[in-house]
Design a protein around this motif. Sequence first.
Motif, PDB file in Angstrom:
ATOM      1  N   UNK A 187      42.138  33.410  52.782  1.00  0.00           N
ATOM      2  CA  UNK A 187      43.475  33.812  52.720  1.00  0.00           C
ATOM      3  C   UNK A 187      44.052  34.132  51.334  1.00  0.00           C
ATOM      4  N   UNK A 188      43.768  33.554  50.405  1.00  0.00           N
ATOM      5  CA  UNK A 188      44.272  33.688  49.151  1.00  0.00           C
ATOM      6  C   UNK A 188      43.771  35.189  48.289  1.00  0.00           C
ATOM      7  N   UNK A 189      42.452  35.303  48.888  1.00  0.00           N
ATOM      8  CA  UNK A 189      41.860  36.525  48.547  1.00  0.00           C
ATOM      9  C   UNK A 189      42.433  37.888  48.930  1.00  0.00           C
ATOM     10  N   UNK A 190      42.657  37.518  50.479  1.00  0.00           N
ATOM     11  CA  UNK A 190      43.303  38.656  51.244  1.00  0.00           C
ATOM     12  C   UNK A 190      44.523  38.961  50.801  1.00  0.00           C
ATOM     13  N   UNK A 191      45.609  37.757  50.212  1.00  0.00           N
ATOM     14  CA  UNK A 191      46.740  37.894  49.593  1.00  0.00           C
ATOM     15  C   UNK A 191      46.696  38.875  48.426  1.00  0.00           C
ATOM     16  N   UNK A 192      45.732  38.530  47.490  1.00  0.00           N
ATOM     17  CA  UNK A 192      45.584  39.127  46.055  1.00  0.00           C
ATOM     18  C   UNK A 192      45.247  40.475  46.316  1.00  0.00           C
ATOM     19  N   UNK A 193      44.341  40.771  47.467  1.00  0.00           N
ATOM     20  CA  UNK A 193      44.073  42.227  47.789  1.00  0.00           C
ATOM     21  C   UNK A 193      45.402  42.849  48.083  1.00  0.00           C
ATOM     22  N   UNK A 194      45.928  42.370  49.102  1.00  0.00           N
ATOM     23  CA  UNK A 194      47.157  43.071  49.582  1.00  0.00           C
ATOM     24  C   UNK A 194      48.251  43.378  48.298  1.00  0.00           C
ATOM     25  N   UNK A 195      48.454  42.398  47.525  1.00  0.00           N
ATOM     26  CA  UNK A 195      49.114  42.553  46.248  1.00  0.00           C
ATOM     27  C   UNK A 195      48.856  43.843  45.333  1.00  0.00           C
ATOM     28  N   UNK A 196      47.329  43.722  45.174  1.00  0.00           N
ATOM     29  CA  UNK A 196      46.855  44.833  44.402  1.00  0.00           C
ATOM     30  C   UNK A 196      47.003  46.325  45.170  1.00  0.00           C
ATOM     31  N   UNK A 249      42.515  45.430  39.374  1.00  0.00           N
ATOM     32  CA  UNK A 249      42.066  43.985  38.938  1.00  0.00           C
ATOM     33  C   UNK A 249      42.370  42.939  39.909  1.00  0.00           C
ATOM     34  N   UNK A 250      43.737  43.199  40.666  1.00  0.00           N
ATOM     35  CA  UNK A 250      43.996  42.225  41.735  1.00  0.00           C
ATOM     36  C   UNK A 250      43.046  42.356  43.095  1.00  0.00           C
ATOM     37  N   UNK A 251      42.714  43.497  43.313  1.00  0.00           N
ATOM     38  CA  UNK A 251      41.852  43.786  44.380  1.00  0.00           C
ATOM     39  C   UNK A 251      40.221  43.246  44.076  1.00  0.00           C
ATOM     40  N   UNK A 252      39.949  43.522  42.981  1.00  0.00           N
ATOM     41  CA  UNK A 252      38.625  43.183  42.633  1.00  0.00           C
ATOM     42  C   UNK A 252      38.611  41.584  42.669  1.00  0.00           C
ATOM     43  N   UNK A 253      39.726  40.864  42.124  1.00  0.00           N
ATOM     44  CA  UNK A 253      39.782  39.418  42.101  1.00  0.00           C
ATOM     45  C   UNK A 253      39.906  38.828  43.660  1.00  0.00           C
ATOM     46  N   UNK A 254      40.623  39.480  44.504  1.00  0.00           N
ATOM     47  CA  UNK A 254      40.834  39.177  46.060  1.00  0.00           C
ATOM     48  C   UNK A 254      39.417  39.323  46.613  1.00  0.00           C
ATOM     49  N   UNK A 255      38.701  40.353  46.351  1.00  0.00           N
ATOM     50  CA  UNK A 255      37.297  40.618  46.721  1.00  0.00           C
ATOM     51  C   UNK A 255      36.487  39.372  46.461  1.00  0.00           C
ATOM     52  N   UNK A 256      36.357  39.109  45.201  1.00  0.00           N
ATOM     53  CA  UNK A 256      35.494  38.227  45.007  1.00  0.00           C
ATOM     54  C   UNK A 256      35.886  36.782  45.707  1.00  0.00           C
ATOM     55  N   UNK A 257      37.261  36.345  45.450  1.00  0.00           N
ATOM     56  CA  UNK A 257      37.395  35.139  46.340  1.00  0.00           C
ATOM     57  C   UNK A 257      37.102  35.161  47.859  1.00  0.00           C
ATOM     58  N   UNK A 258      37.617  36.267  48.551  1.00  0.00           N
ATOM     59  CA  UNK A 258      37.363  36.542  50.010  1.00  0.00           C
ATOM     60  C   UNK A 258      35.975  36.457  50.309  1.00  0.00           C
ATOM     61  N   UNK A 259      34.933  37.230  49.461  1.00  0.00           N
ATOM     62  CA  UNK A 259      33.620  37.255  49.880  1.00  0.00           C
ATOM     63  C   UNK A 259      32.833  36.197  49.185  1.00  0.00           C
ATOM     64  N   UNK A 260      33.219  35.233  48.603  1.00  0.00           N
ATOM     65  CA  UNK A 260      32.393  33.944  48.207  1.00  0.00           C
ATOM     66  C   UNK A 260      32.799  32.910  49.347  1.00  0.00           C
ATOM     67  N   UNK A 261      33.809  33.088  50.016  1.00  0.00           N
ATOM     68  CA  UNK A 261      34.156  32.006  50.993  1.00  0.00           C
ATOM     69  C   UNK A 261      32.872  31.738  52.140  1.00  0.00           C
ATOM     70  N   UNK A 262      32.576  30.521  52.242  1.00  0.00           N
ATOM     71  CA  UNK A 262      31.307  30.345  53.087  1.00  0.00           C
ATOM     72  C   UNK A 262      30.101  30.416  52.486  1.00  0.00           C
ATOM     73  N   UNK A 263      29.941  30.679  51.192  1.00  0.00           N
ATOM     74  CA  UNK A 263      28.783  30.592  50.785  1.00  0.00           C
ATOM     75  C   UNK A 263      27.962  29.203  50.541  1.00  0.00           C
ATOM     76  N   UNK A 264      27.338  28.756  50.815  1.00  0.00           N
ATOM     77  CA  UNK A 264      26.590  27.401  50.276  1.00  0.00           C
ATOM     78  C   UNK A 264      25.954  27.534  49.104  1.00  0.00           C
TER      79      UNK A 264
END
Length: 309
Positions: A135-144, A291-306
Amino acid sequence: MAAENAGIVPRTPGLAYIGLVLTPLFWAGNAVIARGTVDSIPPLSMSFWRWVIALCILLPFGLPGVWRHRQVIRQHLGSMLALATFSVAAFNSLLYYAALTTTATNIALINSTIPIFVALLAWLLLGDRTRPLQALGIGLAILGIVTVVAQGDLSVLLNLQAQPGDLIMVAAVASWGLFSVLLRRQAVPLPPLTFLTTQILLGSGVLFPFYLADLLFFSGGFSWSGDTALPLLYFAIFPGILAYGFWNYGVQQIGPAKAAIFMYLVPVFASVLASVFLDEALGAAHLIGGALILSGLLLATRVGRRPPV
């Protein structure tokens, strides 16, 4: 070969992420080129002929697989027809129509809500949950994306006015969201090339009667020339064959909600391409938003990785 015959796609998420970065780049090119040609090529003609050209390119490679897996296609024909309707037939046709009656800013803003539609539909239809970091990643991406589209000027957002094209773009986004979620839910066991060829074949069939009606009773079509053929060739190869293939593969590998986050990159790439080919200024807002969008992508796509063990 056994994996292909069984319709099993090996898990290679690294390749999926590369493809999902290239997909919005190709779609950004689609938007930039379409803006310059939509007045000379009617929207339905643009949509129909891009897929006919794509199909001509794909058939020599994809037809053997379609024939080999004809029983699977027949068994899942209803699902595949729905998927082709929402993606191949509807999404770009609606987007091209939207470009006639609304601004690029409105289109970019509405298009950026694709991940929201996908996440909502994935929750409703698949029971997916959104974790806090995602959700934080999505929020950063939206802000970007808001930073990029508004170019740092809040009045750009406050002065938006509803146009008919805005509602058409909402329909386009909803159509793509349904396609993305149903793509995972239906799980048609076909190799990627066979699946893509079948999708374009079915989607072109869905488009044909609408294109024919538009040709005969409304737009009258367009004149073929280098100025119209070259854009259609680009539409067919890059945002057509390659982007749809990459998208389908990415959704199958990492799921629709995570894949949809990459759509935030479309306006970023479009801004860069517009600055290069249309002499539009690329300012600090684009760099900060990117930069905000890429940061959001990094957070959102790392979620759930073991973590590795």
